[in-house]
Design an enzyme around this catalytic site. Sequence first.
Site, short mmCIF file in Angstrom:
data_model
loop_
_atom_site.label_atom_id
_atom_site.label_comp_id
_atom_site.label_asym_id
_atom_site.label_seq_id
_atom_site.Cartn_x
_atom_site.Cartn_y
_atom_site.Cartn_z
N ARG A 105 9.70 -13.60 6.56
CA ARG A 105 8.89 -12.78 7.47
C ARG A 105 7.86 -13.62 8.23
NH1 ARG A 105 5.89 -7.67 5.17
NH2 ARG A 105 5.14 -9.18 3.65
N LYS A 120 8.89 -0.94 5.07
CA LYS A 120 7.97 0.16 5.38
C LYS A 120 7.26 -0.09 6.71
CE LYS A 120 5.55 -0.64 1.59
NZ LYS A 120 6.31 -1.77 1.04
N ARG A 135 2.42 -14.84 6.22
CA ARG A 135 1.32 -14.31 5.41
C ARG A 135 1.13 -15.16 4.17
NH1 ARG A 135 2.33 -7.87 4.90
NH2 ARG A 135 1.87 -8.34 2.72
N ARG A 169 3.53 -9.83 -6.70
CA ARG A 169 3.52 -8.53 -6.00
C ARG A 169 4.63 -7.62 -6.52
NH1 ARG A 169 4.13 -10.53 -0.18
NH2 ARG A 169 4.30 -8.33 0.38
N ARG A 196 -0.59 3.60 -3.69
CA ARG A 196 0.16 2.53 -4.35
C ARG A 196 0.06 2.62 -5.86
NH1 ARG A 196 0.47 -1.40 -0.32
NH2 ARG A 196 1.74 -3.16 -0.94
P1 AP5 Z 1 8.39 -5.27 6.28
O1 AP5 Z 1 8.71 -4.08 7.12
O2 AP5 Z 1 7.26 -6.14 6.71
O3 AP5 Z 1 8.25 -4.82 4.75
P2 AP5 Z 1 7.16 -3.92 4.05
O4 AP5 Z 1 7.88 -2.93 3.19
O5 AP5 Z 1 6.18 -3.38 5.04
O6 AP5 Z 1 6.55 -5.03 3.10
P3 AP5 Z 1 5.07 -5.54 2.86
O7 AP5 Z 1 5.19 -6.85 2.20
O8 AP5 Z 1 4.24 -5.48 4.11
O9 AP5 Z 1 4.61 -4.51 1.89
P4 AP5 Z 1 3.55 -4.71 0.90
O10 AP5 Z 1 3.52 -3.30 0.45
O11 AP5 Z 1 3.70 -5.70 -0.16
O12 AP5 Z 1 2.33 -5.32 1.75
P5 AP5 Z 1 1.10 -4.64 2.44
O13 AP5 Z 1 0.84 -5.34 3.71
O14 AP5 Z 1 1.21 -3.16 2.45
O15 AP5 Z 1 9.72 -6.15 6.15
C1 AP5 Z 1 9.71 -7.40 5.52
C2 AP5 Z 1 10.57 -8.40 6.31
O16 AP5 Z 1 11.92 -7.96 6.29
C3 AP5 Z 1 10.19 -8.53 7.80
O17 AP5 Z 1 10.33 -9.86 8.19
C4 AP5 Z 1 11.22 -7.66 8.53
O18 AP5 Z 1 11.49 -8.16 9.82
C5 AP5 Z 1 12.43 -7.77 7.60
N1 AP5 Z 1 13.20 -6.52 7.54
C6 AP5 Z 1 12.73 -5.25 7.40
N2 AP5 Z 1 13.75 -4.36 7.36
C7 AP5 Z 1 14.89 -5.10 7.46
C8 AP5 Z 1 16.27 -4.77 7.48
N3 AP5 Z 1 16.69 -3.51 7.37
N4 AP5 Z 1 17.16 -5.78 7.58
C9 AP5 Z 1 16.74 -7.08 7.67
N5 AP5 Z 1 15.45 -7.45 7.67
C10 AP5 Z 1 14.53 -6.48 7.57
O19 AP5 Z 1 -0.06 -4.99 1.38
C11 AP5 Z 1 -0.53 -6.33 1.22
C12 AP5 Z 1 -1.61 -6.37 0.15
O20 AP5 Z 1 -2.71 -5.50 0.51
C13 AP5 Z 1 -1.20 -5.87 -1.24
O21 AP5 Z 1 -0.56 -6.87 -1.99
C14 AP5 Z 1 -2.57 -5.48 -1.83
O22 AP5 Z 1 -3.30 -6.59 -2.22
C15 AP5 Z 1 -3.26 -4.86 -0.63
N6 AP5 Z 1 -3.03 -3.42 -0.53
C16 AP5 Z 1 -2.32 -2.77 0.44
N7 AP5 Z 1 -2.31 -1.44 0.22
C17 AP5 Z 1 -3.05 -1.24 -0.91
C18 AP5 Z 1 -3.40 -0.09 -1.68
N8 AP5 Z 1 -2.97 1.14 -1.32
N9 AP5 Z 1 -4.12 -0.26 -2.78
C19 AP5 Z 1 -4.55 -1.46 -3.17
N10 AP5 Z 1 -4.26 -2.61 -2.51
C20 AP5 Z 1 -3.50 -2.49 -1.39
#
Ligand code: AP5
Length: 213
Positions: free
Chosen positions: A126, A13, A159, A170, A87
Site C-alpha cells: 500500500r 475498508k 505508512r 495489528r 474497533r
Molecule cells: P485499504 O482499503 O487501505 O484497507 P483497509 O481495510 O482500510 O486497511 P487499514 O490498514 O487502513 O485498516 P486499519 O483498520 O488497520 O487501519 P486504520 O487506518 O483504520 O487497502 C489496503 C491495500 O490493499 C491498499 O493498497 C489498496 O489499494 C489494496 N486493496 C484494497 N482492496 C483491494 C482489492 N480488492 N484488490 C487488490 N488490492 C486491494 O487505523 C490505523 C491505526 O489507527 C490503528 O492501528 C490504531 O492504532 C488507530 N485506530 C484507528 N481506528 C481506531 C479505533 N476505532 N480505536 C482505536 N484505535 C484506532
Amino acid sequence: MNLLLFGPPGVGKGTQGVRLAEELNIAHLAMGDILRTAVREGTESGNKAKGYMDAGKLVPDDVVVSMIEERILQDRESGFLLDGFPRNVAQAEALQLMLQRHGLHLDHIVFMDAPEEELLKRLSGRIICRACGFGFHRHYSPPQKEGVCDRCGGELYQREDDREDVIADRLHVYHEQTRPLLSFYEQQEGFARIDASGAMDEVLEKLKRVVND
Ligand code: AP5
C-alpha cells in the site's frame, strides 16, 4: 443513509469506503485518517494517539469516541459511512448509545473478510497520498506516475504501521479485539457479510448490492 464497514486491516475498508461514500453522496468517516490528521496537526488527541498508532495498538477508547462523535454530528444531515470505528465491543456499545442519544441509526452494517495471506499482500504494497489520503497499491492499483498521486499530484508514501513487524501486531490486535464485533453485530438488523478477497470492482459491486437491498 448511515453505514458501517468493519473487518481486518487491509481488507479494503478505506478503498471501498471512499468509493461507496462518493456513490451515495455521504461522508466517509475513516477513524485512521481522522487520527493521522490529528497527529500531523499536533492536536492534543493526535499527540495522545501517535505512540499507539506507530506500534499498531488501539488508541484509548475515550480519545476515539469523542473524536468520532464530533464528526458524526457534523455529517448527520448528509449521512455517513463509518470505517475503522468501532474497533472493540466497548466502542460498539458507546456508538450505540451515542446514536440513540442523537436519534440516529445504522442502516447497514457490513463485515468484510479476506484470507490473511491476501491482507498481508495488500498492506505491504500500500502507498498513500500525503496530501489527500487516497490509497494506491504498488501492484494492484499503481499510480500512473511513480510516487505521485493521480488525484491531486501529492507525494505518495508508505505508512509507518505497514512495516511487516507492525502488520503482525495489528493482525493480532484485530483477532483479539475487533473480530469479536462479529458476534456483537451479526444478529442486528441490516447486518451483512461479504467476501472481500476479489478484485476492487467486484467487491464494490457486492457492497452496492447490500446497500441497495
Ligand atoms: P485499504 O482499503 O487501505 O484497507 P483497509 O481495510 O482500510 O486497511 P487499514 O490498514 O487502513 O485498516 P486499519 O483498520 O488497520 O487501519 P486504520 O487506518 O483504520 O487497502 C489496503 C491495500 O490493499 C491498499 O493498497 C489498496 O489499494 C489494496 N486493496 C484494497 N482492496 C483491494 C482489492 N480488492 N484488490 C487488490 N488490492 C486491494 O487505523 C490505523 C491505526 O489507527 C490503528 O492501528 C490504531 O492504532 C488507530 N485506530 C484507528 N481506528 C481506531 C479505533 N476505532 N480505536 C482505536 N484505535 C484506532
